[in-house]
Design a protein around this motif. Structure first.
Motif, PDB file in Angstrom:
ATOM      1  N   TRP A 257       0.836  -1.196   0.000  1.00  0.00           N
ATOM      2  CA  TRP A 257       0.000   0.000   0.000  1.00  0.00           C
ATOM      3  C   TRP A 257       0.874   1.250   0.000  1.00  0.00           C
ATOM      4  O   TRP A 257       0.617   2.206  -0.743  1.00  0.00           O
ATOM      5  CB  TRP A 257      -0.937  -0.025   1.210  1.00  0.00           C
ATOM      6  N   ILE A 258       1.912   1.249   0.839  1.00  0.00           N
ATOM      7  CA  ILE A 258       2.836   2.398   0.901  1.00  0.00           C
ATOM      8  C   ILE A 258       3.472   2.624  -0.467  1.00  0.00           C
ATOM      9  O   ILE A 258       3.515   3.756  -0.963  1.00  0.00           O
ATOM     10  CB  ILE A 258       3.922   2.173   1.981  1.00  0.00           C
TER      11      ILE A 258
ATOM     12  N   GLY B 231       2.435   1.782  -3.443  1.00  0.00           N
ATOM     13  CA  GLY B 231       1.446   2.286  -4.400  1.00  0.00           C
ATOM     14  C   GLY B 231       1.119   3.749  -4.183  1.00  0.00           C
ATOM     15  O   GLY B 231       1.036   4.535  -5.137  1.00  0.00           O
ATOM     16  N   ARG B 232       0.920   4.119  -2.929  1.00  0.00           N
ATOM     17  CA  ARG B 232       0.588   5.520  -2.625  1.00  0.00           C
ATOM     18  C   ARG B 232       1.760   6.454  -2.915  1.00  0.00           C
ATOM     19  O   ARG B 232       1.558   7.580  -3.394  1.00  0.00           O
ATOM     20  CB  ARG B 232       0.156   5.655  -1.167  1.00  0.00           C
TER      21      ARG B 232
ATOM     22  N   GLU C 227       1.811   7.221  -6.491  1.00  0.00           N
ATOM     23  CA  GLU C 227       0.789   8.219  -6.834  1.00  0.00           C
ATOM     24  C   GLU C 227       1.237   9.622  -6.441  1.00  0.00           C
ATOM     25  O   GLU C 227       1.100  10.566  -7.222  1.00  0.00           O
ATOM     26  CB  GLU C 227      -0.522   7.913  -6.105  1.00  0.00           C
ATOM     27  N   LEU C 228       1.770   9.759  -5.232  1.00  0.00           N
ATOM     28  CA  LEU C 228       2.171  11.082  -4.738  1.00  0.00           C
ATOM     29  C   LEU C 228       3.334  11.666  -5.534  1.00  0.00           C
ATOM     30  O   LEU C 228       3.421  12.879  -5.714  1.00  0.00           O
ATOM     31  CB  LEU C 228       2.562  10.999  -3.256  1.00  0.00           C
TER      32      LEU C 228
ATOM     33  N   THR D 280       0.144  15.454   1.452  1.00  0.00           N
ATOM     34  CA  THR D 280       0.480  14.151   2.028  1.00  0.00           C
ATOM     35  C   THR D 280      -0.313  13.846   3.293  1.00  0.00           C
ATOM     36  O   THR D 280      -0.125  12.782   3.885  1.00  0.00           O
ATOM     37  CB  THR D 280       1.983  14.085   2.349  1.00  0.00           C
TER      38      THR D 280
ATOM     39  N   ASP E  36      -3.486  13.024   3.882  1.00  0.00           N
ATOM     40  CA  ASP E  36      -4.312  11.817   3.813  1.00  0.00           C
ATOM     41  C   ASP E  36      -3.443  10.558   3.897  1.00  0.00           C
ATOM     42  O   ASP E  36      -3.791   9.600   4.582  1.00  0.00           O
ATOM     43  CB  ASP E  36      -5.134  11.779   2.521  1.00  0.00           C
ATOM     44  N   PHE E  37      -2.326  10.574   3.185  1.00  0.00           N
ATOM     45  CA  PHE E  37      -1.405   9.435   3.218  1.00  0.00           C
ATOM     46  C   PHE E  37      -0.926   9.177   4.639  1.00  0.00           C
ATOM     47  O   PHE E  37      -0.947   8.044   5.117  1.00  0.00           O
ATOM     48  CB  PHE E  37      -0.218   9.687   2.277  1.00  0.00           C
TER      49      PHE E  37
ATOM     50  N   GLU F  59      -3.834   7.850   6.872  1.00  0.00           N
ATOM     51  CA  GLU F  59      -4.173   6.464   6.550  1.00  0.00           C
ATOM     52  C   GLU F  59      -3.075   5.494   6.976  1.00  0.00           C
ATOM     53  O   GLU F  59      -3.364   4.392   7.461  1.00  0.00           O
ATOM     54  CB  GLU F  59      -4.439   6.329   5.055  1.00  0.00           C
TER      55      GLU F  59
END
Length: 139
Positions: A57-58, A60-61, A64-65, A106, A108-109, A112
């Motif tokens: 998940w990290i 992937g995010r 995106e960032l 960042t 939201d990241f 989460e």
């Protein structure tokens, strides 16, 4: 009857071949069972799967960032370093420092990730001691 036993013993294996030398059996004391030759390490599969899911998940995010600016992306977000910190505030500050080169939002990241870290345990690393390290004292 003894001849039968000997005949069976010699009859094992393929025809025309002698059974070869017998291996001596180690002496066993009564009551002791033979131990398994393998060592099994038990892992908590659920914990390992959660950890793997969090790491994926990290990754992937972060992609995106940092889309279009992959060279600025941090090499890693070390989950164990974050878990060593006492509070979510300290973890959030550490994450903001790691993500300081990111132009995107960042928050939201970070929020989460802090939720995902709850319940994860610090991974114990098994390492061989280096030759330079002194041996631990014997009791």
């Amino acid at each position: 009857m003894a001849a039968n036993r000997v005949g069976r013993r010699l009859g094992r294996g393929s025809p025309g071949r002698s059974p070869g030398p017998r291996r001596p059996q180690p002496a066993r004391s009564p009551g002791l069972q033979r131990r398994q030759a393998r060592v099994t390490v038990k892992y908590n599969r659920r914990e390992l799967q959660r950890r793997l899911d969090t790491e994926q998940w990290i990754d992937g995010r972060l992609e995106e960032l940092y889309r279009g600016r992959e060279a600025e992306m941090p090499d890693e977000v070390n989950i164990d370093e974050l878990l060593e910190l006492d509070t979510d505030e300290e973890r959030a500050q550490k994450l903001q420092g790691i993500l300081s080169s990111c132009d995107n939002d960042t928050e939201d990241f970070v929020r989460e990730l802090l939720v995902q870290l709850k319940g994860l345990q610090k991974q114990q690393v098994l390492q061989r001691p280096s030759p330079e390290d002194p041996l631990p004292p014997q009791p």
